[in-house]
Design an enzyme around this catalytic site. Structure first.
Site, PDB file in Angstrom:
ATOM      1  N   CYS A 274      16.666  42.320  -4.841  1.00 28.34           N
ATOM      2  CA  CYS A 274      16.179  41.843  -3.548  1.00 28.34           C
ATOM      3  C   CYS A 274      16.414  42.865  -2.436  1.00 28.34           C
ATOM      4  O   CYS A 274      16.228  42.574  -1.261  1.00 28.34           O
ATOM      5  CB  CYS A 274      16.823  40.510  -3.167  1.00 28.34           C
ATOM      6  SG  CYS A 274      18.618  40.575  -3.025  1.00 28.34           S
TER       7      CYS A 274
ATOM      8  N   ARG B 269      25.387  52.513   5.313  1.00 28.20           N
ATOM      9  CA  ARG B 269      23.926  52.487   5.341  1.00 28.20           C
ATOM     10  C   ARG B 269      23.360  52.313   6.746  1.00 28.20           C
ATOM     11  O   ARG B 269      22.151  52.470   6.948  1.00 28.20           O
ATOM     12  CB  ARG B 269      23.383  51.382   4.427  1.00 28.20           C
ATOM     13  CG  ARG B 269      23.752  49.966   4.820  1.00 28.20           C
ATOM     14  CD  ARG B 269      23.221  48.983   3.770  1.00 28.20           C
ATOM     15  NE  ARG B 269      23.701  47.633   3.954  1.00 28.20           N
ATOM     16  CZ  ARG B 269      23.116  46.728   4.712  1.00 28.20           C
ATOM     17  NH1 ARG B 269      22.022  47.046   5.372  1.00 28.20           N
ATOM     18  NH2 ARG B 269      23.607  45.511   4.814  1.00 28.20           N
TER      19      ARG B 269
ATOM     20  N   HIS C 250       8.446  55.103  22.695  1.00 31.40           N
ATOM     21  CA  HIS C 250       8.845  54.080  21.733  1.00 31.40           C
ATOM     22  C   HIS C 250       7.762  53.023  21.576  1.00 31.40           C
ATOM     23  O   HIS C 250       7.633  52.405  20.517  1.00 31.40           O
ATOM     24  CB  HIS C 250      10.167  53.453  22.170  1.00 31.40           C
ATOM     25  CG  HIS C 250      11.334  54.359  21.947  1.00 31.40           C
ATOM     26  ND1 HIS C 250      12.462  54.355  22.726  1.00 31.40           N
ATOM     27  CD2 HIS C 250      11.531  55.321  21.023  1.00 31.40           C
ATOM     28  CE1 HIS C 250      13.310  55.269  22.288  1.00 31.40           C
ATOM     29  NE2 HIS C 250      12.761  55.857  21.251  1.00 31.40           N
TER      30      HIS C 250
ATOM     31  N   ARG D 292      20.881  32.386  -0.567  1.00 28.94           N
ATOM     32  CA  ARG D 292      22.146  33.131  -0.564  1.00 28.94           C
ATOM     33  C   ARG D 292      23.091  32.477   0.433  1.00 28.94           C
ATOM     34  O   ARG D 292      22.716  32.238   1.586  1.00 28.94           O
ATOM     35  CB  ARG D 292      21.904  34.595  -0.164  1.00 28.94           C
ATOM     36  CG  ARG D 292      23.199  35.422  -0.160  1.00 28.94           C
ATOM     37  CD  ARG D 292      22.921  36.879   0.164  1.00 28.94           C
ATOM     38  NE  ARG D 292      22.504  37.080   1.543  1.00 28.94           N
ATOM     39  CZ  ARG D 292      22.051  38.231   2.028  1.00 28.94           C
ATOM     40  NH1 ARG D 292      21.945  39.283   1.228  1.00 28.94           N
ATOM     41  NH2 ARG D 292      21.689  38.348   3.288  1.00 28.94           N
TER      42      ARG D 292
ATOM     43  N   ASN E 266      20.539  47.769  -1.123  1.00 32.06           N
ATOM     44  CA  ASN E 266      20.998  48.363   0.141  1.00 32.06           C
ATOM     45  C   ASN E 266      22.511  48.527   0.140  1.00 32.06           C
ATOM     46  O   ASN E 266      23.049  49.617   0.377  1.00 32.06           O
ATOM     47  CB  ASN E 266      20.558  47.512   1.326  1.00 32.06           C
ATOM     48  CG  ASN E 266      19.056  47.394   1.439  1.00 32.06           C
ATOM     49  OD1 ASN E 266      18.325  48.126   0.799  1.00 32.06           O
ATOM     50  ND2 ASN E 266      18.596  46.456   2.245  1.00 32.06           N
ATOM     51  N   ASP E 267      23.228  47.426  -0.130  1.00 28.08           N
ATOM     52  CA  ASP E 267      24.690  47.504  -0.161  1.00 28.08           C
ATOM     53  C   ASP E 267      25.186  48.257  -1.388  1.00 28.08           C
ATOM     54  O   ASP E 267      26.178  48.993  -1.312  1.00 28.08           O
ATOM     55  CB  ASP E 267      25.296  46.099  -0.125  1.00 28.08           C
ATOM     56  CG  ASP E 267      25.532  45.601   1.293  1.00 28.08           C
ATOM     57  OD1 ASP E 267      25.884  46.424   2.154  1.00 28.08           O
ATOM     58  OD2 ASP E 267      25.364  44.396   1.554  1.00 28.08           O
TER      59      ASP E 267
ATOM     60  N   ARG F 200      18.001  34.471   3.582  1.00 30.17           N
ATOM     61  CA  ARG F 200      19.202  34.917   4.293  1.00 30.17           C
ATOM     62  C   ARG F 200      19.672  33.801   5.225  1.00 30.17           C
ATOM     63  O   ARG F 200      19.185  33.682   6.352  1.00 30.17           O
ATOM     64  CB  ARG F 200      18.898  36.186   5.093  1.00 30.17           C
ATOM     65  CG  ARG F 200      18.303  37.333   4.272  1.00 30.17           C
ATOM     66  CD  ARG F 200      18.014  38.518   5.182  1.00 30.17           C
ATOM     67  NE  ARG F 200      17.402  39.638   4.510  1.00 30.17           N
ATOM     68  CZ  ARG F 200      16.082  39.851   4.424  1.00 30.17           C
ATOM     69  NH1 ARG F 200      15.249  38.974   4.976  1.00 30.17           N
ATOM     70  NH2 ARG F 200      15.599  40.908   3.809  1.00 30.17           N
TER      71      ARG F 200
ATOM     72  N   GLU G  66      26.325  43.961  -5.564  1.00 28.63           N
ATOM     73  CA  GLU G  66      26.214  44.836  -4.391  1.00 28.63           C
ATOM     74  C   GLU G  66      27.301  45.898  -4.342  1.00 28.63           C
ATOM     75  O   GLU G  66      27.252  46.781  -3.485  1.00 28.63           O
ATOM     76  CB  GLU G  66      26.294  43.989  -3.111  1.00 28.63           C
ATOM     77  CG  GLU G  66      25.201  42.937  -3.012  1.00 28.63           C
ATOM     78  CD  GLU G  66      25.452  41.957  -1.886  1.00 28.63           C
ATOM     79  OE1 GLU G  66      24.852  42.129  -0.807  1.00 28.63           O
ATOM     80  OE2 GLU G  66      26.264  41.031  -2.083  1.00 28.63           O
TER      81      GLU G  66
END
Length: 815
Positions: A753, A716, A446, A589, A705-706, A553, A682
């Site tokens: 975004c 996701r 890793h 947001r 993404n959402d 965020r 979203e």
């Protein structure tokens, strides 16, 4: 008669050639203390003078009589090759029985072997058996008793083959544990004579199940059938394994003209670096046992574990932001170790015996890392470093020892270390660490994976000699070819620097033009903004050419501090971030907690499906004690700066109306200026109702993404579905198209975004659909802007229309 143990047998081997098969069986003999490595040459010599193939797929490679001084003790080893390996023309071997005969002790087994050779059916059975005990019984005439714990399978089971490229290593094993823990049934996983608890990550890793290994998964309990069905589906789909981060350049044939002192290792991360060396020698943590009250010890241990979990959650979020969820998932594996009941119970048992908590933890970790290191699969053995990393983290908390992250003071240097943990690597500063070389480690560790994601040249497994090099010496580190050149000649330094510069040139060109507008060849401007979490991110975004912040965020204010930030604290952050942008727009947001972002100190009720529960704007409505102070802080900052506001997870018309009413009430109370207000798109309902919402708000910002998750009904963050949850799926792109058309009709603009905006192909299609603002990860800003300057809007629109006509994400990406 000579004994034969499970350690002398390797199942499911897949050598590519006869020579490789001999090397593998010789390695078993070496590890068992039977031969000196020099005996391998004698085994190859034997093959040149005589044929060691017997019959029915069995061979008996061994050395020459004159080389018996290299035999340390008489013994045999068995390599099972179910797919077979060509021995000589017309001869395929499936059982390779390596022999080290110093005396005649092995003759009894040879007599048994003769019986097997003459029994075609028995030879065929041993060639494919998944149980080492079958081979031991056939060759010795006795079947040893297996250990008493976890040796039998449950009545309900299925057999499967591990398909993962590097076997059942940490991340797929973590996914298997995660699936198993969703059900009540007990789960066991068998590899030959070894059986593991399917809900224990440490136990699974000790199986050493490499690619192609046949395993048996069994379950017992009220939902055993359902459990096995889910596990079977998971294993057959690869347990969510992502493709590893790999080099796009491949090996470069560079070498210095004058080779002085050089150290060879294994290439782990591409790149070339020139600079001084710096040794990293962390102090070892010494733990001495002392009689302790079990109650005190358990409390100390539990506190340390909880602190370590908190650190790992924070580290996961940080790495996910910088490098993506694929690299960050390493730290979810680390967190799973701290949920392992087998591991925790072993520590608790030692504490009950009045051993100190620190000693009990260290001894438990040592025993398990030793077990992993003994596995004959290098990837599995490499997971010992992950477990050791977790062990050190908890130990530091128990003993109050400060973390010793690798550093090179203030001079950019090439780091040398015995080994680096994933945590060490994640904390490396690319501005100060030019590259690193380690004595230990492996290219599939890793640590190597993170180094590749960060773009840091790295060489591993270079041997202990590198630890003797003095700090300050000039070097060339060649990550392409796994070489470290010490005190190179001036012409070689110049050559290496030229190569490094050539590799960086294209990125540098983009970076140099980062402040230029992202204007297409036919004059259309696409604004490129940044996604940020903190003030430092905003400063970096400006340095990289961002035209503003398209997504701040705010949940990270709640995640980082461990407490709910006050109105004043939030105001100061918003104000400082806006100042850092120098008048560029800052899009804030409002709090988006829930789903995959949970905050312990908010004491939110647990939900069965938080992605469909109280998250985003719903949480803001449910908790005005959080929402109103945040709105007040935003509007106070808006009196001094260029700020926009947007609401997350809008799904109904009523959501928008209510949010606007609450926002306006706060604005009026503070006598603050009116600012642009938008909503996140979203969920499909927001896209479908975009024509209605566009009459109420100033802009839309699409969170791909959402939107992908809810459009395709795929979690996701679900490892088995992550690859399919592609934002370039035509269904998702059609949602974007609907939204843009509705906004354009009302004279409003649309931003994106989500992750699709940071992808060159995604950005091109989004711009072609009419998206005016792309808010991307900070490092990609120069590249996205440069790409937009190379194409025309007409070309982008043509591409976008073709994408809407595709059937799959694969077709879209192939355009």
């Amino acid at each position: 008669m000579l004994e034969l143990s499970a350690e002398q047998i390797k199942l499911n081997a897949s050598p590519k050639s006869k020579d490789e098969a001999i090397r593998q069986v010789a390695q078993l003999l070496i590890e068992n203390g039977n031969i000196d490595p020099k005996y391998l040459d004698s085994m190859f010599h034997r093959e040149q003078v005589s044929n060691t193939y017997l019959a029915n797929g069995i061979s008996i490679p061994h050395g020459m009589p004159e080389n018996r001084e290299y035999i340390l003790k008489t013994g045999i080893a068995v390599l099972q090759v179910p797919a077979g390996v060509i021995w000589n023309e017309g001869e395929t071997v499936q059982l390779v029985v390596g022999i080290a005969a110093k005396s005649d002790e092995h003759l009894g087994i040879l007599r048994k072997l003769t019986g097997v050779v003459s029994d075609e059916e028995e030879a065929a059975r041993l060639a494919v058996t998944a149980d080492k005990l079958d081979i031991i019984e056939s060759l010795t005439g006795q079947r040893p008793e297996a250990p008493t714990s976890l040796t039998t399978d449950f009545d309900q089971y299925f057999d499967a083959v591990v398909i993962n490229a590097t076997g059942l290593h940490a991340r797929p094993a973590t996914e298997l544990v995660t699936i198993a823990k969703r059900y009540q049934a007990k789960v066991r996983v068998r590899n030959g004579m070894q059986v593991a608890d399917g809900k224990s990550l440490v136990s699974l890793l000790q199986l050493g199940a490499g690619k192609g290994t046949s395993i048996r998964v069994s379950a017992e309990g009220v939902d055993a059938e359902e459990t096995l069905h889910a596990l079977k589906a998971g294993i057959e789909s690869g347990l969510g394994e992502e493709e590893p981060v790999s080099s796009s350049r491949g090996q470069l044939a560079w070498a210095p003209k004058t080779v002085g002192l050089a150290f060879a290792g294994v290439p782990a991360s591409d790149g070339i670096a020139v600079g001084p060396l710096c040794q990293h020698r962390p102090k070892s943590i010494v733990v001495e046992d002392a009689s302790t009250s079990p109650r005190t010890g358990k409390r100390q241990f539990e506190t340390a574990v909880e602190s370590a979990k908190k650190e790992l959650r924070k580290l996961y979020e940080e790495v996910k932001t910088r490098l993506g969820s694929g690299q960050a998932s390493i730290f979810l594996v680390h967190a799973e170790f701290l949920e392992d009941s087998e591991l925790l119970n072993a520590v608790a048992a030692l504490i009950e015996e009045k051993h100190s908590a620190a000693w009990s933890w260290q001894e438990t970790i040592r025993a398990r890392t030793d077990g992993l290191m003994k596995l004959d699969d290098p990837v599995m053995a490499g997971r010992a470093m992950d477990l050791s990393d977790v062990g050190q983290r908890v130990l530091r908390h128990m003993l109050g020892v400060a973390d010793e992250s690798p550093t090179t003071s203030h001079v950019p240097s090439v780091l040398i270390a015995d080994d680096l943990t994933p945590s060490d690597t994640a904390h490396l500063d690319p501005d100060l660490i030019l590259g690193f070389i380690t004595a230990k480690g492996g290219p599939t560790s890793h640590t190597a994976i993170i180094a590749r994601a960060m773009g840091i040249p790295a060489v591993v497994a270079a041997g202990p000699a590198v630890l003797e090099i003095a700090s300050g010496a000039t070097c060339i580190l060649d990550g392409f070819n796994g070489q470290l050149y010490l005190d190179p000649q001036a012409e070689d330094v110049e050559s290496a620097q030229q190569l490094h510069e050539e590799i960086q040139r294209q990125l540098s060109v983009d970076f140099a033009e980062r402040f230029a507008e992202a204007r297409t060849t036919d004059g259309a401007e696409i604004e490129v903004f940044a996604n940020v979490n903190r003030v430092a991110d905003a400063i970096k975004a400006v340095e990289y050419g961002a035209q503003g912040v398209g997504l701040m965020r705010t949940e990270f204010l709640f995640l980082d501090s461990g407490k709910t930030p006050t109105e004043d604290e939030q105001y100061e952050v918003y104000r400082d971030m806006a100042k850092a942008l120098g008048g560029r727009p800052l899009t804030i947001r409002t709090l988006d907690i829930g789903g995959d972002k949970q905050v312990a100190h908010l004491d939110l009720p647990k939900e069965d499906n938080s992605f469909l529960g109280i998250r985003g704007i719903r949480l803001c409505f449910a908790r005005p004690d959080l929402f109103v102070p945040q709105l007040r802080a935003i509007y106070r900052a808006a009196k001094e700066a260029n700020i926009r506001i947007m609401f997350p997870m809008i799904s109904t018309y009523e959501d928008v109306v209510r949010a606007l009413e609450m926002t306006e009430a706060v604005r009026v109370e503070l006598n603050a200026p009116k600012i642009e207000i938008g909503i996140m798109v979203e969920v499909p309902s927001a896209a479908i109702l975009a024509d209605q919402f566009a009459r109420l708000v100033d802009f839309f910002s699409i969170g791909t993404n959402d939107l992908t998750q809810y459009t395709l009904a795929m979690d996701r963050v679900h490892p088995q579905l992550a690859k399919q949850a592609d934002a370039l799926n035509p269904a998702v792109l059609r949602m974007v198209d609907i939204t843009v058309r509705a906004a354009t009709k009302e004279g409003k603009w649309v931003a994106v975004c989500g992750g699709a905006a940071s992808d060159i192909k995604g950005a091109a299609i989004l711009a072609g659909l009419g998206v005016k603002e792309l808010s991307v990860t900070v490092p990609t800003i120069p590249t996205i802007k440069a790409h937009m300057r190379k194409v025309s809007l007409v070309e982008l629109q043509t591409l976008a229309q073709s994408a809407l006509g595709c059937r799959t994400a694969t077709e879209v990406r192939a355009l």
